[in-house]
Design a protein around this motif. Structure first.
Motif, PDB file in Angstrom:
ATOM      1  N   GLY A 201      33.866 -60.175 -10.476  1.00 16.67           N
ATOM      2  CA  GLY A 201      35.271 -60.153 -10.097  1.00 16.67           C
ATOM      3  C   GLY A 201      35.572 -60.846  -8.784  1.00 16.67           C
ATOM      4  O   GLY A 201      34.674 -61.326  -8.097  1.00 16.67           O
ATOM      5  N   PRO A 202      36.845 -60.911  -8.421  1.00 14.20           N
ATOM      6  CA  PRO A 202      37.258 -61.598  -7.200  1.00 14.20           C
ATOM      7  C   PRO A 202      37.035 -60.718  -5.981  1.00 14.20           C
ATOM      8  O   PRO A 202      36.900 -59.506  -6.096  1.00 14.20           O
ATOM      9  CB  PRO A 202      38.747 -61.818  -7.431  1.00 14.20           C
ATOM     10  CG  PRO A 202      39.144 -60.685  -8.304  1.00 14.20           C
ATOM     11  CD  PRO A 202      37.960 -60.338  -9.155  1.00 14.20           C
ATOM     12  N   SER A 203      36.970 -61.373  -4.825  1.00 19.26           N
ATOM     13  CA  SER A 203      36.867 -60.609  -3.587  1.00 19.26           C
ATOM     14  C   SER A 203      38.196 -59.917  -3.330  1.00 19.26           C
ATOM     15  O   SER A 203      39.255 -60.392  -3.720  1.00 19.26           O
ATOM     16  CB  SER A 203      36.537 -61.544  -2.427  1.00 19.26           C
ATOM     17  OG  SER A 203      36.801 -60.896  -1.210  1.00 19.26           O
ATOM     18  N   PHE A 204      38.145 -58.835  -2.649  1.00 16.44           N
ATOM     19  CA  PHE A 204      39.318 -58.060  -2.326  1.00 16.44           C
ATOM     20  C   PHE A 204      39.973 -58.580  -1.060  1.00 16.44           C
ATOM     21  O   PHE A 204      41.086 -58.255  -0.729  1.00 16.44           O
ATOM     22  CB  PHE A 204      38.855 -56.618  -2.110  1.00 16.44           C
ATOM     23  CG  PHE A 204      39.921 -55.603  -2.304  1.00 16.44           C
ATOM     24  CD1 PHE A 204      40.508 -55.440  -3.562  1.00 16.44           C
ATOM     25  CD2 PHE A 204      40.340 -54.793  -1.266  1.00 16.44           C
ATOM     26  CE1 PHE A 204      41.489 -54.481  -3.743  1.00 16.44           C
ATOM     27  CE2 PHE A 204      41.312 -53.844  -1.444  1.00 16.44           C
ATOM     28  CZ  PHE A 204      41.887 -53.686  -2.690  1.00 16.44           C
TER      29      PHE A 204
ATOM     30  N   VAL B 177      27.469 -55.946   4.699  1.00 17.75           N
ATOM     31  CA  VAL B 177      27.934 -55.161   5.845  1.00 17.75           C
ATOM     32  C   VAL B 177      29.380 -55.532   6.169  1.00 17.75           C
ATOM     33  O   VAL B 177      30.233 -54.668   6.397  1.00 17.75           O
ATOM     34  CB  VAL B 177      27.010 -55.378   7.055  1.00 17.75           C
ATOM     35  CG1 VAL B 177      27.542 -54.635   8.270  1.00 17.75           C
ATOM     36  CG2 VAL B 177      25.599 -54.913   6.726  1.00 17.75           C
ATOM     37  N   THR B 178      29.652 -56.844   6.186  1.00 19.56           N
ATOM     38  CA  THR B 178      31.018 -57.280   6.461  1.00 19.56           C
ATOM     39  C   THR B 178      31.991 -56.685   5.445  1.00 19.56           C
ATOM     40  O   THR B 178      33.075 -56.199   5.793  1.00 19.56           O
ATOM     41  CB  THR B 178      31.122 -58.820   6.383  1.00 19.56           C
ATOM     42  OG1 THR B 178      29.981 -59.371   7.032  1.00 19.56           O
ATOM     43  CG2 THR B 178      32.391 -59.314   7.016  1.00 19.56           C
ATOM     44  N   SER B 179      31.573 -56.708   4.189  1.00 15.93           N
ATOM     45  CA  SER B 179      32.480 -56.215   3.153  1.00 15.93           C
ATOM     46  C   SER B 179      32.744 -54.723   3.328  1.00 15.93           C
ATOM     47  O   SER B 179      33.843 -54.246   3.033  1.00 15.93           O
ATOM     48  CB  SER B 179      31.913 -56.515   1.769  1.00 15.93           C
ATOM     49  OG  SER B 179      30.753 -55.751   1.554  1.00 15.93           O
ATOM     50  N   ILE B 180      31.741 -53.997   3.841  1.00 14.12           N
ATOM     51  CA  ILE B 180      31.975 -52.568   4.076  1.00 14.12           C
ATOM     52  C   ILE B 180      32.972 -52.389   5.215  1.00 14.12           C
ATOM     53  O   ILE B 180      33.922 -51.609   5.133  1.00 14.12           O
ATOM     54  CB  ILE B 180      30.653 -51.841   4.373  1.00 14.12           C
ATOM     55  CG1 ILE B 180      29.794 -51.802   3.112  1.00 14.12           C
ATOM     56  CG2 ILE B 180      30.913 -50.421   4.874  1.00 14.12           C
ATOM     57  CD1 ILE B 180      28.415 -51.242   3.309  1.00 14.12           C
ATOM     58  N   ASN B 181      32.759 -53.156   6.279  1.00 15.09           N
ATOM     59  CA  ASN B 181      33.690 -53.084   7.408  1.00 15.09           C
ATOM     60  C   ASN B 181      35.108 -53.436   6.977  1.00 15.09           C
ATOM     61  O   ASN B 181      36.082 -52.842   7.430  1.00 15.09           O
ATOM     62  CB  ASN B 181      33.248 -54.036   8.528  1.00 15.09           C
ATOM     63  CG  ASN B 181      32.013 -53.509   9.229  1.00 15.09           C
ATOM     64  OD1 ASN B 181      31.701 -52.310   9.131  1.00 15.09           O
ATOM     65  ND2 ASN B 181      31.305 -54.385   9.916  1.00 15.09           N
ATOM     66  N   ASN B 182      35.196 -54.425   6.087  1.00 13.88           N
ATOM     67  CA  ASN B 182      36.508 -54.885   5.633  1.00 13.88           C
ATOM     68  C   ASN B 182      37.055 -54.039   4.498  1.00 13.88           C
ATOM     69  O   ASN B 182      38.118 -54.339   3.987  1.00 13.88           O
ATOM     70  CB  ASN B 182      36.406 -56.321   5.095  1.00 13.88           C
ATOM     71  CG  ASN B 182      36.175 -57.310   6.211  1.00 13.88           C
ATOM     72  OD1 ASN B 182      36.410 -56.996   7.385  1.00 13.88           O
ATOM     73  ND2 ASN B 182      35.690 -58.477   5.871  1.00 13.88           N
TER      74      ASN B 182
END
Ligand code: ATP
Ligand code: SF4
Ligand code: MG
Lengths: 355, 311
Positions: B76-79, B262-267
Motif C-alpha cells: 500500500g501507499p505511505s501514510f 523508526v521514522t515511520s513510527i515517529n511520524n
C-alpha cells in the motif's frame, strides 16, 4: 614368555583445589605377550588412571606422573613427548572405553572413525582405508558392513557401538589393548558376546589385554592374571586360580564375599565391604584399608605393610602374611572355595617394598 | 526432506497470517489510527488511502482486502509521503540494511567463534581471560553506546573511518562493528562453553587414544561438534541484528529499512509500520527455517523428515 609391558613403581597425582590427590601410589606389574591381566577394584581405586597413564592419556595438568617407569618393550614412555606418544597411541597401545554411547563421535561416520587410525598409522589411502574398515567391521561381527560403514553412531545399538570401538582399537594391530570396563554399560547377553569377541580376536591377533572391571565374575572368564587395586595400590596379584581359590588379602576376601555366585545363591552372606575408600588427598598412615578391615592389627594403623610373595606369581600386601601375625580365618563364603594350590611356597616371602 | 520443508512452509504461512491479523487489529485500535480518519490529511493521501483501503467499507471488508493485497506483495501507499508506496521504501531501504546486516552477522560469527575457540583451547590461561573480558564488555555495553564510542574514537579522534553516512565500504565498518558487538560477545561465550563441553567428552579421549594430533582432534572432532549450538543461535542472532539495525542506522544516518521504520513510527506512518512489520516477520521466519535446515544437515542425529531427534 616375553615381557611386553613393565610398570615400575608408578605414581600419578592430580593437582586439585582441595590439594594433591595421589590417585596411583606405587603400582608395579608386568604383562607378557598375548596375556590378559585383569585389574579389579572399587570405584575410585585408580584403575582408569593407571591404565590411562600407560598411554599418557590422563589430563596433564592437573594430572602428573610423579614417579616410576612404564616400559613398553623395554622403552620408558614416561619421558616421551606428545608427538612421540602419537606414534604409540592407536598403533602400539589402544583403548576401549566404558560407555560406547559416548566414546564415538556422534557427527562422524563410523567408517571414517576407523579410517582415521588406518590413515594415520598404516599410511593407507582413503579407498584402501574404507575397504579395510569394512573388513574390520565384518571381523567384529557387524552385519552388512558395507552399509554400516557409512552410518553414524546413533544408528548403531550399544553392543554394535562397542564392536565398532573394538574395530577402531584393533585397526592398526596394536600389541596392547586396554579395555576399561568395556562391558559395564551393556546388558548381560551383549556383555557375554563382547567378551567372546575380545577373546576370539586376541587369539587371532596375539594381542595382550589389560582388562579393567569391578565385576569379579567377568574376570574368571577372560583373564590369565588378576591385580586387585585398592586406594591407588595393587594389594594382591596372582593368577586367576590364586586369586579365586587362595586369596590372601582381606580386601580380596571382601570382594569375593560380595560376589554373587551360583553355588551360594540363597541369602548366603552377600557381604558388602563396610565403609568407604580413604581420601587420597591425605592417605591415612599405615594401611589404607585398615579402617575398613575387621582383621586389622595394631601395626596396620602405624605402618604400611610390605609386599609378600606367596608363589612365583602370587603377591599380597598385608601384615597378615608376616610370620608374627596371628592366624585369621577368611569369611565363610571365601573359605568354602579355598583350595591348596601346588605352586604355593612353604612360607610367604617378604619382597622389597613396592615389589 | 521435501515433506518437512513443505510442512514448515505451511506453518510459516499460518504464523504470518496471525502476525498480519494482529498488526491489522492493533493498528485499528491504536489512538489516531488511520482507519478512524479523525486526523486531517492532505487530500491526495486521503484519496490514496481511500482507494487502497476502502476506508468507507466495514472492517471485515478492509481486513480481507488487506490480506489479499499482502498476498500479492502490495503493502500500500505511505501514510505520510505523497507518491511513495511502502513497497518503494522496502525496495530502497532493504538492500542497504541487508548489506549492513550481513556484514554484522559475518563479524559476529567469525570473530565470536574465533574468540571462543581460542578461549577454550587456552582454558584458564591469559587468552581465555582476555577473550572473556572482551565478551563481558560486548554483552554489557549496549550497541548505541558502542556506536557513539566508536564514532568518537575511531572516527572523530583518529579519523580512520568516516563518522556517518553510507557511501563506501569504509562507511559500513563502524556501524557493522557496533551492530555485531553484542551478538559477537554472546557467540564467543557460547562457543567457549560448548567447546569445553565437547573437549570433556569421551569421544575426544577416543580420538586422542587413536594417536591423532591435537590439531586434527581440534578441527575434526571438537570444533564441528562445538559449533552446533552456534548454528542454533543464528535464528535469534538474525532477529537481534534486525532490531539492532533500527538504532544503529539512525545513529549513523544510514538510509536503510531500519531507519525508515523508526521514522515511520515517529511520524505515525501506519501503513509503513504495518508493511515493514510484516516484511520483517517474513524475513525472520525464512531465516529460522534456513537455520533449521542447516542444523539438520550438520547434525546427522536430527532427522528432518520426522522432525524429531533420532535416537
Ligand atoms: N582429572 C582428575 N582430577 C582430579 N582427580 C582425578 C582425576 N581423574 C581421576 N581422579 C582421581 O583419581 C582417583 C582414581 O580414579 P579412577 O578413575 O582411576 O578410578 P577407577 O578405579 O577407574 O574407578 P571407576 O570404577 O569408578 O572407574 C579418584 O579418587 C579420582 O577422584
Ligand atoms: S595390612 Fe592390616 S589393614 Fe591392611 S589388609 Fe592386611 S591386615 Fe588389613
Ligand atoms: Mg574407571
Amino acid at each position: 614368555m616375553e615381557k611386553l609391558l613393565e610398570v615400575k613403581n608408578l605414581e600419578v597425582s592430580f593437582q586439585t583445589y582441595g590439594g594433591t590427590v595421589k590417585a596411583v601410589r606405587g603400582v608395579s606389574f608386568d604383562l607378557h605377550k598375548g596375556e590378559t591381566l585383569a585389574i579389579v577394584g572399587e570405584s575410585g581405586s585408580g584403575k582408569s588412571v593407571t591404565s590411562q597413564s600407560i598411554m599418557k592419556l590422563i589430563p596433564m595438568p592437573p594430572g602428573r606422573i610423579s614417579g616410576g617407569q612404564i616400559l613398553l618393550n623395554g622403552d620408558d614412555i614416561v619421558p616421551k613427548t606428545e608427538k612421540q606418544m602419537e606414534k604409540i597411541r592407536g598403533k602400539e597401545i589402544s583403548m576401549i572405553f566404558q560407555d560406547p554411547m559416548t566414546s564415538l563421535n556422534p557427527t562422524m561416520r563410523v567408517g571414517n572413525q576407523i579410517m582415521e587410525v588406518l590413515i594415520k598409522h598404516q599410511n593407507m589411502t582413503k579407498t584402501d582405508g574404507k575397504n579395510r574398515a569394512v573388513e574390520l567391521l565384518r571381523l567384529v561381527g557387524i552385519p552388512m558392513p558395507e552399509k554400516r560403514v557409512n552410518q553414524y553412531p546413533h544408528e548403531f545399538s550399544g553392543g554394535m557401538r562397542q564392536r565398532a570401538m573394538i574395530a577402531i582399537a584393533l585397526a592398526a594391530n596394536p600389541k596392547l589393548l586396554i579395555a576399561d570396563e568395556p562391558t559395564t554399560a551393556l546388558d548381560v547377553t551383549i556383555q557375554a558376546q563382547i567378551l567372546e569377541l575380545m577373546k576370539d580376536l586376541q587369539n587371532k591377533m596375539d594381542t595382550s589385554i589389560i582388562f579393567i572391571t569391578h565385576d569379579l565374575g567377568v574376570v574368571a572368564n577372560v583373564a590369565d592374571r588378576v591385580a586387585v587395586m585398592y586406594a591407588g595400590q595393587i594389594v594382591e596379584m596372582g593368577t586367576v586360580d590364586e586369586i579365586f581359590y587362595d586369596p590372601r588379602h582381606p580386601y580380596t576376601w571382601g570382594l569375593l564375599a560380595s560376589m554373587p555366585s551360583l553355588e551360594n545363591d540363597d541369602k548366603a552372606e552377600l557381604a558388602a565391604i563396610p565403609g568407604t575408600p580413604p581420601d587420597l588427598t591425605n592417605p591415612p598412615k599405615g594401611d589404607a584399608f585398615a579402617a575398613r578391615n575387621q582383621y586389622a592389627l595394631a601395626i596396620d594403623f602405624e605402618e604400611e605393610p610390605p609386599m609378600f610373595q606367596i608363589s612365583e606369581t602370587h603377591f599380597a600386601k598385608t601384615w597378615l602374611l608376616h610370620p608374627d601375625a596371628p592366624k585369621v580365618e577368611p569369611p565363610e563364603a571365601v573359605k568354602r572355595r579355598m583350595r591348596q594350590l601346588s605352586s604355593t611356597f612353604e612360607n610367604p616371602v617378604l619382597v622389597k617394598e613396592g615389589k | 526432506m521435501a515433506k518437512y520443508i513443505g510442512k514448515r512452509l505451511v506453518y510459516m504461512l499460518l504464523s504470518l497470517w496471525m502476525i498480519v491479523t494482529a498488526t491489522f487489529f492493533f493498528m485499528r485500535i491504536a489512538p489516531g489510527n488511520p482507519f478512524a480518519s479523525e486526523k486531517k490529511l492532505p487530500p491526495e493521501i486521503e484519496a490514496n488511502l481511500n482507494a487502497h483501503f476502502g476506508l468507507d467499507k466495514p472492517w471485515y471488508a478492509q481486513y480481507w482486502e488487506y490480506l489479499v493485497r499482502i498476498a500479492n506483495w502490495d503493502f500500500g501507499p505511505s501514510f505520510k509521503y505523497k507518491s511513495q508506496t511502502v513497497n518503494d521504501l522496502i525496495n530502497e531501504g532493504f538492500p542497504v540494511s541487508f548489506l549492513l546486516g550481513m556484514e554484522a552477522i559475518f563479524i559476529a560469527v567469525a570473530v565470536g567463534v574465533l574468540l571462543g575457540i581460542i578461549a577454550a583451547l587456552k582454558h584458564n590461561r591469559w587468552p581465555d581471560y582476555t577473550a572473556m573480558i572482551v565478551a563481558v564488555l560486548g554483552i554489557s555495553v549496549p550497541s548505541f553506546i558502542m556506536a557513539s564510542f566508536l564514532q568518537y574514537f575511531l572516527a572523530i579522534k583518529m579519523g580512520i573511518f568516516p563518522v556517518a553516512r553510507w557511501e563506501s565500504f569504509m562507511h559500513s565498518v563502524l556501524p557493522a562493528v557496533a551492530l555485531a558487538s553484542t551478538p559477537m560477545a554472546f557467540i564467543a561465550r557460547l562457543t567457549r562453553s560448548s567447546m569445553l563441553e565437547v573437549l570433556a567428552n569421551d569421544y575426544i579421549k577416543t580420538a586422542k587414544s587413536k594417536g591423532l594430533s591435537r590439531g586434527v582432534i581440534t578441527v575434526k572432532h571438537t570444533i564441528r561438534n562445538a559449533l552446533l549450538p552456534v548454528v542454533t543461535y543464528m535464528g535469534p542472532l538474525t532477529a537481534g541484528i534486525l532490531t539492532g539495525s533500527f538504532v544503529i542506522e539512525r545513529i549513523f544516518g544510514i538510509p536503510g529499512l531500519g531507519a525508515h521504520f523508526v521514522t515511520s513510527i515517529n511520524n505515525r506512518d501506519y501503513t509503513v509500520i504495518m508493511g515493514v512489520t510484516v516484511f520483517y516477520s517474513i524475513l525472520l521466519l525464512v531465516s529460522i527455517l534456513l537455520v533449521d535446515i542447516a542444523y539438520g544437515i550438520i547434525d546427522p542425529r536430527i532427522k528432518l523428515a520426522g522432525g524429531k531427534k533420532g535416537e
